[in-house]
Scaffold this active site. Structure first.
Site, PDB file in Angstrom:
ATOM      1  N   ARG A  26       5.653 -26.975   3.191  1.00 37.11           N
ATOM      2  CA  ARG A  26       4.451 -26.547   3.908  1.00 37.11           C
ATOM      3  C   ARG A  26       4.806 -26.208   5.352  1.00 37.11           C
ATOM      4  O   ARG A  26       5.460 -26.976   6.045  1.00 37.11           O
ATOM      5  CB  ARG A  26       3.397 -27.658   3.911  1.00 37.11           C
ATOM      6  CG  ARG A  26       2.281 -27.368   4.904  1.00 37.11           C
ATOM      7  CD  ARG A  26       0.944 -27.642   4.368  1.00 37.11           C
ATOM      8  NE  ARG A  26      -0.091 -27.261   5.318  1.00 37.11           N
ATOM      9  CZ  ARG A  26      -1.210 -27.906   5.471  1.00 37.11           C
ATOM     10  NH1 ARG A  26      -1.461 -28.968   4.730  1.00 37.11           N
ATOM     11  NH2 ARG A  26      -2.110 -27.501   6.334  1.00 37.11           N
ATOM     12  N   HIS A  80       2.035 -12.931 -22.419  1.00 39.65           N
ATOM     13  CA  HIS A  80       1.942 -11.472 -22.395  1.00 39.65           C
ATOM     14  C   HIS A  80       0.632 -11.076 -23.035  1.00 39.65           C
ATOM     15  O   HIS A  80      -0.169 -11.947 -23.439  1.00 39.65           O
ATOM     16  CB  HIS A  80       3.149 -10.852 -23.112  1.00 39.65           C
ATOM     17  CG  HIS A  80       3.403 -11.457 -24.463  1.00 39.65           C
ATOM     18  ND1 HIS A  80       2.564 -11.265 -25.536  1.00 39.65           N
ATOM     19  CD2 HIS A  80       4.382 -12.298 -24.902  1.00 39.65           C
ATOM     20  CE1 HIS A  80       3.017 -11.918 -26.582  1.00 39.65           C
ATOM     21  NE2 HIS A  80       4.120 -12.573 -26.230  1.00 39.65           N
ATOM     22  N   ASP A  87      -1.270 -29.113   0.297  1.00 37.55           N
ATOM     23  CA  ASP A  87      -2.122 -29.795   1.267  1.00 37.55           C
ATOM     24  C   ASP A  87      -2.461 -31.155   0.673  1.00 37.55           C
ATOM     25  O   ASP A  87      -2.966 -31.237  -0.453  1.00 37.55           O
ATOM     26  CB  ASP A  87      -3.401 -28.944   1.432  1.00 37.55           C
ATOM     27  CG  ASP A  87      -4.247 -29.424   2.591  1.00 37.55           C
ATOM     28  OD1 ASP A  87      -3.703 -30.120   3.467  1.00 37.55           O
ATOM     29  OD2 ASP A  87      -5.448 -29.108   2.602  1.00 37.55           O
ATOM     30  N   MET A 126       3.643 -21.374 -25.608  1.00 38.31           N
ATOM     31  CA  MET A 126       4.768 -21.956 -24.858  1.00 38.31           C
ATOM     32  C   MET A 126       4.876 -21.267 -23.495  1.00 38.31           C
ATOM     33  O   MET A 126       5.934 -21.311 -22.862  1.00 38.31           O
ATOM     34  CB  MET A 126       6.065 -21.798 -25.645  1.00 38.31           C
ATOM     35  CG  MET A 126       6.031 -22.566 -26.963  1.00 38.31           C
ATOM     36  SD  MET A 126       7.657 -23.054 -27.550  1.00 38.31           S
ATOM     37  CE  MET A 126       8.427 -21.485 -27.760  1.00 38.31           C
ATOM     38  N   ASP A 160      -4.598 -34.545   1.550  1.00 31.11           N
ATOM     39  CA  ASP A 160      -5.562 -35.154   2.473  1.00 31.11           C
ATOM     40  C   ASP A 160      -5.916 -36.555   2.011  1.00 31.11           C
ATOM     41  O   ASP A 160      -6.061 -36.796   0.804  1.00 31.11           O
ATOM     42  CB  ASP A 160      -6.860 -34.331   2.515  1.00 31.11           C
ATOM     43  CG  ASP A 160      -6.714 -33.085   3.374  1.00 31.11           C
ATOM     44  OD1 ASP A 160      -5.824 -33.073   4.244  1.00 31.11           O
ATOM     45  OD2 ASP A 160      -7.474 -32.126   3.149  1.00 31.11           O
ATOM     46  N   LYS A 199       2.364 -12.220 -35.418  1.00 35.64           N
ATOM     47  CA  LYS A 199       3.753 -11.892 -35.081  1.00 35.64           C
ATOM     48  C   LYS A 199       4.682 -12.999 -35.603  1.00 35.64           C
ATOM     49  O   LYS A 199       5.743 -12.718 -36.146  1.00 35.64           O
ATOM     50  CB  LYS A 199       3.831 -11.742 -33.550  1.00 35.64           C
ATOM     51  CG  LYS A 199       5.146 -12.023 -32.915  1.00 35.64           C
ATOM     52  CD  LYS A 199       6.016 -10.802 -32.927  1.00 35.64           C
ATOM     53  CE  LYS A 199       7.277 -10.972 -32.126  1.00 35.64           C
ATOM     54  NZ  LYS A 199       7.756 -12.308 -31.945  1.00 35.64           N
ATOM     55  N   MET A 257       5.021  -7.405 -29.002  1.00 33.69           N
ATOM     56  CA  MET A 257       5.139  -8.170 -27.754  1.00 33.69           C
ATOM     57  C   MET A 257       5.692  -9.562 -28.056  1.00 33.69           C
ATOM     58  O   MET A 257       5.306 -10.203 -29.022  1.00 33.69           O
ATOM     59  CB  MET A 257       3.788  -8.259 -27.076  1.00 33.69           C
ATOM     60  CG  MET A 257       3.381  -6.920 -26.525  1.00 33.69           C
ATOM     61  SD  MET A 257       2.125  -7.091 -25.272  1.00 33.69           S
ATOM     62  CE  MET A 257       1.815  -5.374 -24.950  1.00 33.69           C
ATOM     63  N   SER A 258       6.587  -9.997 -27.190  1.00 34.88           N
ATOM     64  CA  SER A 258       7.218 -11.312 -27.354  1.00 34.88           C
ATOM     65  C   SER A 258       7.665 -11.793 -25.982  1.00 34.88           C
ATOM     66  O   SER A 258       8.087 -10.988 -25.143  1.00 34.88           O
ATOM     67  CB  SER A 258       8.442 -11.168 -28.266  1.00 34.88           C
ATOM     68  OG  SER A 258       9.303 -12.273 -28.103  1.00 34.88           O
ATOM     69  N   SER A 259       7.588 -13.095 -25.774  1.00 33.55           N
ATOM     70  CA  SER A 259       8.064 -13.657 -24.497  1.00 33.55           C
ATOM     71  C   SER A 259       9.544 -13.378 -24.317  1.00 33.55           C
ATOM     72  O   SER A 259      10.046 -13.307 -23.205  1.00 33.55           O
ATOM     73  CB  SER A 259       7.834 -15.167 -24.459  1.00 33.55           C
ATOM     74  OG  SER A 259       6.474 -15.432 -24.670  1.00 33.55           O
ATOM     75  N   ARG A 277      -1.639 -22.397   2.023  1.00 31.89           N
ATOM     76  CA  ARG A 277      -0.713 -23.530   2.071  1.00 31.89           C
ATOM     77  C   ARG A 277      -0.055 -23.790   0.709  1.00 31.89           C
ATOM     78  O   ARG A 277      -0.723 -23.747  -0.315  1.00 31.89           O
ATOM     79  CB  ARG A 277      -1.413 -24.791   2.578  1.00 31.89           C
ATOM     80  CG  ARG A 277      -2.829 -24.892   2.113  1.00 31.89           C
ATOM     81  CD  ARG A 277      -3.690 -25.787   2.942  1.00 31.89           C
ATOM     82  NE  ARG A 277      -4.364 -25.101   4.030  1.00 31.89           N
ATOM     83  CZ  ARG A 277      -5.210 -25.689   4.858  1.00 31.89           C
ATOM     84  NH1 ARG A 277      -5.486 -26.960   4.735  1.00 31.89           N
ATOM     85  NH2 ARG A 277      -5.787 -25.022   5.829  1.00 31.89           N
TER      86      ARG A 277
HETATM   87  O1  PAF Z   1       4.066 -19.801 -31.198  1.00 32.68           O
HETATM   88  C1  PAF Z   1       4.343 -20.563 -30.256  1.00 32.68           C
HETATM   89  O2  PAF Z   1       4.278 -20.210 -29.089  1.00 32.68           O
HETATM   90  C2  PAF Z   1       4.798 -21.979 -30.559  1.00 32.68           C
HETATM   91  O3  PAF Z   1       5.581 -22.037 -31.684  1.00 32.68           O
HETATM   92  C3  PAF Z   1       3.612 -22.981 -30.642  1.00 32.68           C
HETATM   93  C4  PAF Z   1       2.709 -22.648 -31.825  1.00 32.68           C
HETATM   94  C5  PAF Z   1       2.827 -22.969 -29.369  1.00 32.68           C
HETATM   95  C6  PAF Z   1       4.153 -24.398 -30.879  1.00 32.68           C
HETATM   96  O4  PAF Z   1       5.000 -24.785 -29.850  1.00 32.68           O
END
Ligand code: PAF
Length: 444
Positions: free
Chosen positions: A84, A195, A96, A191, A98, A310, A345-347, A93
């Site tokens: 900070r 997206h 913070d 998780m 308090d 997916k 789409m996928s992380s 900030r």
């Molecule tokens: O699909 C996902 O993101 C994961 O496998 C889940 C279902 C959240 C379990 O961790």
């Protein structure tokens, strides 16, 4: 020991992460006994320069032997350690901290004022404080924290409506309370690294429920020893922004030690549909998925839970588990969201270089090819799988875990496509493992 009520706030950097870091420091401070933390409330900034980001505000209940001035110094030290910088008054900030109430003490000096002089007019401090210490008495006003909150005008209609929970028991109590009030609750387990696909799950849940809860937890037990658990993208602040914008109301971000405390040893034995395909390539994966999903269903006892198609096999595993174990939740399958060029789409897409992203298009193209072949009357699974593999190889995708045609419910392999069939692919593009699937058009 004095019981003290603290306010925590952050509207700069990774806001929820900053609160978590402050909680961690309070928790490990040798002179502080950490008792309870509220949920984090997303709130518009009050006062200060225009254009400031929204805050995450929380309240903590602690006990300490420190005198008020010593406690204040300890809080300032934590603020400094967490970066900070005190510049403009009421400016943004990182953190913070308090001191709101210090037992029944009333102190007014140049250095310290307790109770906090503006506590009674601050909804953003009283709302989280009421969750954990509604009966704490304001020694000057002789009213409890809960009464002070009740005396404030209601929040403005355009105030953000998102609360983030770290405590499993508080999360569970909140959902049970909503159910008692007759509200329908929708759940979106994730998780993180969200997206548009996740956002569509939240939107879907919004249509099916009055309150939507999401979870963000990178579940260690579903990753194999050589998989990407450590490097799995963690983007908490942007995830929370996306969830708030999509109309999510509650988010659960548990610590791994709260989900898997010492001595944890009960796992779900996943159903038969977990065995082929991913079950072969990622041994233990569905045991971890089924275990965490069942645990999340216990901690967030929603009416309905949305999962993306997916992860088709995961969806079947969860549906079967819910049916077999009579879990009182409706599992809703939501369509895969694709980029304009067809990439699912996928992380994990963020791991791809631009050349690999181009190569990755071969997955959805191979699935489209399978669909076209079936539509044109081809029924021989080996022929269709051969054509799909060829398309992947032409895109220089060589590490193919599987290309399969299967029964959409049991995922048993099909040799002849004369009934509804799903095509599934898992392959590595560079070092990134991608999966995709498509239900093939029925050939009457
Ligand atoms: O699909 C996902 O993101 C994961 O496998 C889940 C279902 C959240 C379990 O961790």
């Amino acid at each position: 020991m004095a019981a003290c009520l603290l306010a925590l706030g952050s509207n700069q950097g990774d806001r929820a992460q900053n609160l978590l870091a402050a909680i961690e420091r309070l928790n490990t401070h040798p002179a502080i006994q950490f008792r309870r933390i509220s949920s984090f409330h997303l709130t518009s900034p009050v006062g200060g320069p225009a254009g400031q980001d929204a805050y995450f505000n929380a309240a903590a209940l602690i006990e300490t032997d420190l005198y008020p001035a010593e406690l204040l110094h300890a809080l300032l030290k934590i603020e400094q350690e967490l970066g900070r910088v005190r510049s403009e008054c009421w400016g943004p900030r990182t953190i913070d901290l308090d001191l709101l109430l210090y037992d029944a003490a009333i102190l007014e000096s140049s250095e310290i004022t307790v109770p906090h002089p503006r506590l009674h007019e601050r909804r953003f401090a009283l709302a989280p404080a009421t969750e954990i210490a509604a009966d704490f008495v304001h020694p000057k006003l002789r009213q409890t924290v809960g009464e002070l909150l009740a005396a404030l005008p209601p929040p403005a209609a355009d105030e953000p409506n998102l609360r983030v929970f770290t405590s499993p028991t508080d999360m569970q109590a909140t959902i049970l309370d909503l159910r008692r009030q007759g509200r329908r609750v929708g759940l979106v387990p994730t998780m993180g690294a969200l997206h548009e696909g996740h956002v569509s799950l939240v939107r879907h849940a919004r249509e099916l429920a009055d309150t939507v809860a999401a979870t963000i937890f990178v579940n260690p037990t579903q990753f194999g020893p050589n998989e990407d658990f450590q490097k799995y993208p963690r983007t908490l602040d942007s995830d929370l922004r996306a969830l708030a914008a999509a109309g999510c109301n509650l988010v659960f971000i548990p610590l791994a030690t709260d989900i898997y405390p010492p001595g944890f040893s009960t796992y779900v034995e996943p159903p038969a549909v977990a065995q082929p395909l991913e079950g072969v390539c990622r041994p233990g994966h569905f045991r971890g998925v089924a275990t965490i999903v069942l645990k999340l269903f216990q901690l967030l006892p929603a009416h309905v839970a949305c999962f993306g198609q997916k992860d088709y096999q995961q969806l079947q595993v969860i549906k079967r588990m819910v049916a077999d174990l009579a879990v009182p939740i409706e599992v809703v399958a939501c369509p895969t969201v694709r980029e304009a060029d067809g990439l699912a789409m996928s992380s994990r897409n963020r791991y791809l270089s631009s050349a690999e992203r181009e190569q990755a298009l071969a997955l959805s193209r191979a699935l489209a090819q399978a669909d076209a072949l079936v539509s044109s009357g081809e029924q021989n699974a080996a022929t269709i799988v051969g054509a799909m593999r060829l398309m992947l190889q032409q895109a220089r995708i060589v590490q193919i875990d599987y290309v399969a045609l299967a029964d959409p419910d049991s995922l048993a392999e099909r040799t002849t496509v004369d009934r509804p069939t799903i095509a599934l692919i898992a392959a590595r593009v560079g070092t990134t493992r991608l999966i995709d699937n498509r239900l093939l058009s029925e050939n009457e």
